[in-house]
Design a protein around this motif. Structure first.
Motif, PDB file in Angstrom:
ATOM      1  N   ASN A 235      -7.714   3.696  -8.051  1.00 21.95           N
ATOM      2  CA  ASN A 235      -6.496   3.741  -7.234  1.00 21.95           C
ATOM      3  C   ASN A 235      -6.815   3.728  -5.745  1.00 21.95           C
ATOM      4  N   ASN A 236      -7.886   4.432  -5.355  1.00 21.07           N
ATOM      5  CA  ASN A 236      -8.264   4.477  -3.939  1.00 21.07           C
ATOM      6  C   ASN A 236      -8.652   3.094  -3.428  1.00 21.07           C
ATOM      7  N   ILE A 237      -9.434   2.368  -4.228  1.00 20.97           N
ATOM      8  CA  ILE A 237      -9.885   1.036  -3.815  1.00 20.97           C
ATOM      9  C   ILE A 237      -8.683   0.093  -3.692  1.00 20.97           C
ATOM     10  N   THR A 238      -7.818   0.117  -4.692  1.00 22.40           N
ATOM     11  CA  THR A 238      -6.651  -0.776  -4.665  1.00 22.40           C
ATOM     12  C   THR A 238      -5.738  -0.448  -3.487  1.00 22.40           C
ATOM     13  N   SER A 239      -5.527   0.848  -3.226  1.00 23.59           N
ATOM     14  CA  SER A 239      -4.675   1.244  -2.095  1.00 23.59           C
ATOM     15  C   SER A 239      -5.272   0.759  -0.777  1.00 23.59           C
ATOM     16  N   ARG A 240      -6.575   0.892  -0.632  1.00 23.60           N
ATOM     17  CA  ARG A 240      -7.242   0.439   0.598  1.00 23.60           C
ATOM     18  C   ARG A 240      -7.061  -1.070   0.800  1.00 23.60           C
ATOM     19  N   ILE A 241      -7.245  -1.837  -0.273  1.00 19.13           N
ATOM     20  CA  ILE A 241      -7.104  -3.290  -0.181  1.00 19.13           C
ATOM     21  C   ILE A 241      -5.666  -3.672   0.158  1.00 19.13           C
ATOM     22  N   LYS A 242      -4.693  -2.968  -0.445  1.00 21.32           N
ATOM     23  CA  LYS A 242      -3.288  -3.257  -0.144  1.00 21.32           C
ATOM     24  C   LYS A 242      -2.968  -2.963   1.316  1.00 21.32           C
ATOM     25  N   ILE A 243      -3.512  -1.869   1.843  1.00 21.63           N
ATOM     26  CA  ILE A 243      -3.270  -1.532   3.246  1.00 21.63           C
ATOM     27  C   ILE A 243      -3.869  -2.595   4.156  1.00 21.63           C
ATOM     28  N   MET A 244      -5.093  -3.043   3.841  1.00 21.36           N
ATOM     29  CA  MET A 244      -5.729  -4.095   4.641  1.00 21.36           C
ATOM     30  C   MET A 244      -4.904  -5.376   4.625  1.00 21.36           C
ATOM     31  N   SER A 245      -4.304  -5.678   3.468  1.00 12.64           N
ATOM     32  CA  SER A 245      -3.554  -6.926   3.303  1.00 12.64           C
ATOM     33  C   SER A 245      -2.082  -6.786   3.643  1.00 12.64           C
ATOM     34  N   LYS A 246      -1.676  -5.575   4.104  1.00 16.29           N
ATOM     35  CA  LYS A 246      -0.290  -5.284   4.468  1.00 16.29           C
ATOM     36  C   LYS A 246       0.653  -5.518   3.277  1.00 16.29           C
ATOM     37  N   LEU A 247       0.238  -5.008   2.122  1.00 21.23           N
ATOM     38  CA  LEU A 247       1.056  -5.080   0.912  1.00 21.23           C
ATOM     39  C   LEU A 247       1.671  -3.715   0.626  1.00 21.23           C
ATOM     40  N   ASP A 248       2.584  -3.666  -0.317  1.00 21.58           N
ATOM     41  CA  ASP A 248       3.282  -2.438  -0.674  1.00 21.58           C
ATOM     42  C   ASP A 248       2.406  -1.612  -1.612  1.00 21.58           C
ATOM     43  N   ILE A 249       1.893  -0.478  -1.130  1.00 21.95           N
ATOM     44  CA  ILE A 249       0.991   0.327  -1.959  1.00 21.95           C
ATOM     45  C   ILE A 249       1.741   1.046  -3.072  1.00 21.95           C
ATOM     46  N   ALA A 250       3.057   1.145  -2.950  1.00 28.52           N
ATOM     47  CA  ALA A 250       3.849   1.827  -3.983  1.00 28.52           C
ATOM     48  C   ALA A 250       4.187   0.903  -5.154  1.00 28.52           C
ATOM     49  N   GLU A 251       4.104  -0.414  -4.953  1.00 28.32           N
ATOM     50  CA  GLU A 251       4.440  -1.376  -5.998  1.00 28.32           C
ATOM     51  C   GLU A 251       3.215  -1.650  -6.873  1.00 28.32           C
ATOM     52  N   LYS A 252       3.317  -1.231  -8.146  1.00 22.35           N
ATOM     53  CA  LYS A 252       2.185  -1.403  -9.049  1.00 22.35           C
ATOM     54  C   LYS A 252       2.547  -2.233 -10.282  1.00 22.35           C
ATOM     55  N   ARG A 253       3.801  -2.667 -10.356  1.00 14.43           N
ATOM     56  CA  ARG A 253       4.251  -3.371 -11.551  1.00 14.43           C
ATOM     57  C   ARG A 253       4.326  -4.879 -11.380  1.00 14.43           C
ATOM     58  N   LYS A 254       4.305  -5.366 -10.137  1.00  9.34           N
ATOM     59  CA  LYS A 254       4.468  -6.786  -9.870  1.00  9.34           C
ATOM     60  C   LYS A 254       3.215  -7.346  -9.190  1.00  9.34           C
ATOM     61  N   GLN A 256       1.142  -9.209  -6.338  1.00 17.65           N
ATOM     62  CA  GLN A 256       1.325  -9.306  -4.889  1.00 17.65           C
ATOM     63  C   GLN A 256       0.233 -10.204  -4.302  1.00 17.65           C
ATOM     64  N   ASP A 257       0.583 -10.953  -3.277  1.00 16.09           N
ATOM     65  CA  ASP A 257      -0.371 -11.812  -2.579  1.00 16.09           C
ATOM     66  C   ASP A 257      -0.349 -11.460  -1.101  1.00 16.09           C
ATOM     67  N   GLY A 258      -1.506 -11.426  -0.499  1.00 17.36           N
ATOM     68  CA  GLY A 258      -1.605 -11.111   0.925  1.00 17.36           C
ATOM     69  C   GLY A 258      -2.859 -11.716   1.528  1.00 17.36           C
ATOM     70  N   LYS A 259      -3.114 -11.373   2.757  1.00 25.16           N
ATOM     71  CA  LYS A 259      -4.306 -11.887   3.444  1.00 25.16           C
ATOM     72  C   LYS A 259      -4.681 -10.927   4.554  1.00 25.16           C
ATOM     73  N   PHE A 260      -5.927 -10.995   4.976  1.00 24.95           N
ATOM     74  CA  PHE A 260      -6.386 -10.237   6.133  1.00 24.95           C
ATOM     75  C   PHE A 260      -7.601 -10.949   6.717  1.00 24.95           C
ATOM     76  N   GLN A 261      -8.025 -10.500   7.858  1.00 24.99           N
ATOM     77  CA  GLN A 261      -9.171 -11.106   8.527  1.00 24.99           C
ATOM     78  C   GLN A 261     -10.146 -10.015   8.916  1.00 24.99           C
ATOM     79  N   MET A 262     -11.434 -10.279   8.750  1.00 21.11           N
ATOM     80  CA  MET A 262     -12.460  -9.306   9.127  1.00 21.11           C
ATOM     81  C   MET A 262     -13.468  -9.969  10.047  1.00 21.11           C
ATOM     82  N   LYS A 263     -13.969  -9.167  10.963  1.00 23.22           N
ATOM     83  CA  LYS A 263     -15.030  -9.637  11.847  1.00 23.22           C
ATOM     84  C   LYS A 263     -16.351  -9.181  11.257  1.00 23.22           C
TER      85      LYS A 263
END
Length: 568
Positions: A235-254, A256-263
């Motif tokens: 759960n911690n890993i998934t929440s971190r990835i969702k935050i990085m990708s600006k996704l809804d961390i509360a939504e676990k049933r559907k 989701q697609d997102g993106k982010f950029q790292m240096k």
């Protein structure tokens, strides 16, 4: 001055433990987010921690708890991700089914409790403690996760990689408010990404199973297991990835697609993220889009001379349609991008429609598809044709409407480049007709139809010479002329420098130029086998033939060609 501090001051005054003047003075010594008011009260001798807990519990009508005597349960910790526990100053104490008991320092903040219910997907039962006690036990409880990944993190330097915020106002947010860059989960996700980029991976798969989480990297088209992580970190890993990708961390049933950029080092690398609910949680896949690895020089793609000649000829035409076909991950986008870069010039208006825009090219007008807003491939293409384009790159033809507009654009003075999902070049004609296109329109609009695959290169340091009988070679597609000349064939070995004997990939391109003879056969609705026979007589190189030619050069193995291409 927080609302909780004011509420607590009122409770103490009502209990006769504090007068109004002293309460105001002590509040001034506990500015928000610097020093908890409960800590000031204990240090000033107003009340002990246990007395404060008892007073708060009585006022809120919620039972108190002594966290110093609590035995931390690993399974209960999974109920609440560490970053959520830190942000809301809570700690999971027990869990029975869908009911989680959490210790809270501020039981009066109903909105925060509602947030936690949404994030965890569980019903809550609250018990009262102090912020200091919650902080202590959270450090001990979640520390076990830190110890479990110490071996994976090793000497990982967190400064090697950092999340890069986009410059556009739409995409920027202050992640520091909801993430601790020194936490083990953040470090682990960063290391996962850095290792994948350093090893040349194209994708990262984070896969939850019943008792573990497996991380796999796709390198040279094949998946390799990279990490085995404890289930409690899921759960911690998934929440971190969702935050990085600006996704809804509360939504676990559907999904989701997102993106982010790292240096990473001196490079800004884009990541496309897909999250999919599976049986044991949520599976995450990152697509690594490193534009520095994009081969934009069309002549550096390594096509066979005949295939390169056909492709360059089509790119030089003023109008018509070029189609590159093949499965997902076969390098179609790279081939089309190289054509775009080859064609691009100051006097040409070049527009692309993509879903999504994978690589941003300077000097090219790139339109991202947005289905929710009504901007589909067909809608975008209609609008683009009113923008006076010379060349149009259409990311993919998915339906009859898009195909019809693309064909009409190719017939009205535009050069159109696009992709389809078919097995080889000749079968693309059948596919277009099956999608509802008139054969005459197909024949009139098409310039060149290509089929592409990616094959793995043999590692030059460990490839081994192999002898194969003539019967087996003939079965694979070698001609009598091939067998009459000396050839050296190799098979994969295996060394520390490669992946099971292979290192890197190369493109196989089958090109079918729409000559007058082939166009006539298409209009007459000739069988596709006859169309292929004519194309071969005119010099078309099939995917299998391209592969065999590379095997004869010692570039790849016959096993790889047999696995990648169909027999002719």
């Amino acid at each position: 001055m927080t609302q909780f501090a004011k509420k607590l001051r009122g409770i103490l005054e009502k209990a006769g433990r504090l007068d109004a003047a002293t309460g105001e003075t002590l509040l001034g010594e506990a500015p928000p987010q610097k020093r908890p008011f409960t800590e000031v009260l204990v240090k000033k001798g107003v009340a002990t921690e246990q007395e404060l807990i008892a007073l708060i519990a009585k006022a809120a009508n919620i039972p108190p708890i002594d966290l110093s005597k609590l035995n931390v349960n690993k399974e209960v910790l999974e109920s609440v991700p560490e970053d959520v526990a830190r942000e809301y100053c809570i700690f999971p104490v027990d869990r029975i089914g869908n009911l989680v008991t959490v210790a809270v320092a501020n039981p009066f903040d109903v909105l925060k409790l509602d947030d936690i219910r949404i994030i965890t997907g569980c019903q809550l039962r609250t018990v009262v403690s102090t912020a200091e006690e919650i902080e202590k036990i959270r450090g001990k409880g979640y520390q076990r996760e830190t110890e479990s990944v110490d071996g994976i993190l090793g000497t990982f330097d967190a400064t090697d990689v950092e999340l890069k915020e986009n410059d556009t106002e739409e995409d920027t947010t202050d992640l520091s408010a909801i993430n601790d860059e020194d936490s083990p989960v953040v470090k682990l996700v960063n290391k996962m990404i850095l290792d994948a980029c350093n090893t040349g991976a194209s994708d990262i798969h984070v896969e939850p199973y019943e008792k573990k989480v497996v991380v796999r990297y796709r390198k040279d088209g094949c998946l390799y297991e990279a990490m085995n992580l404890p289930k409690r970190m899921q759960n911690n890993i998934t929440s971190r990835i969702k935050i990085m990708s600006k996704l809804d961390i509360a939504e676990k049933r559907k999904p989701q697609d997102g993106k982010f950029q790292m240096k990473i080092g001196n490079k800004a690398i884009d990541f496309r993220v897909s999250i999919l609910p599976v049986v044991w949680g949520e599976k995450t896949v990152f697509r690594i889009l490193d534009s520095s690895n994009l081969a934009l020089d069309i002549k550096s793609l390594g096509f066979e001379p005949r295939s390169m000649e056909d492709y360059l000829w089509a790119c030089a035409q003023p109008y018509g349609m070029i189609l590159v076909t093949g499965p997902t991950g076969s390098g179609k986008s790279t081939t089309l991008y190289s054509a775009v870069r080859h064609i691009a010039a100051p006097d040409i208006n070049l527009v692309t429609v993509e879903d999504p825009v994978e690589y941003q090219l300077e000097g090219i007008n790139q339109v991202p598809v947005n289905v929710k807003a009504g901007l589909t491939f067909s809608a975008a293409l209609r609008s683009i044709l009113r923008q006076d384009p010379d060349v149009v790159l259409l990311g993919e033809i998915r339906d009859h409407e898009t195909l019809e507009i693309a064909v009409k654009a190719a017939l009205t003075g535009h050069l159109v480049l696009s992709t389809l999902h078919t097995n080889d070049a000749p079968s693309t004609i059948t596919r277009m007709v099956d999608m509802g296109m008139d054969p005459f329109m197909v024949a009139s609009s098409s310039l060149l139809i290509c089929a592409q695959r990616l094959g793995r290169k043999l590692c030059p340091n460990c490839k081994k010479r192999v002898e194969i009988g003539k019967a087996a070679l003939t079965r694979l597609g070698f001609t009598e002329a091939d067998l009459a000349q000396p050839m050296e064939l190799y098979e994969p070995g295996g060394c520390p420098r490669c992946n099971n004997g292979y290192k890197g990939r190369f493109a196989l391109l089958e090109t079918m130029r729409m000559t007058e003879g082939i166009k006539r056969m298409v209009v007459d609705r000739a069988h596709i086998a006859d169309v292929k026979k004519l194309a071969l007589s005119e010099g078309m190189l099939t995917l299998r033939r391209c592969g065999l030619m590379n095997a004869m050069r010692g570039k790849t193995s016959l096993q790889e060609i047999e696995a990648t291409t169909m027999a002719d």
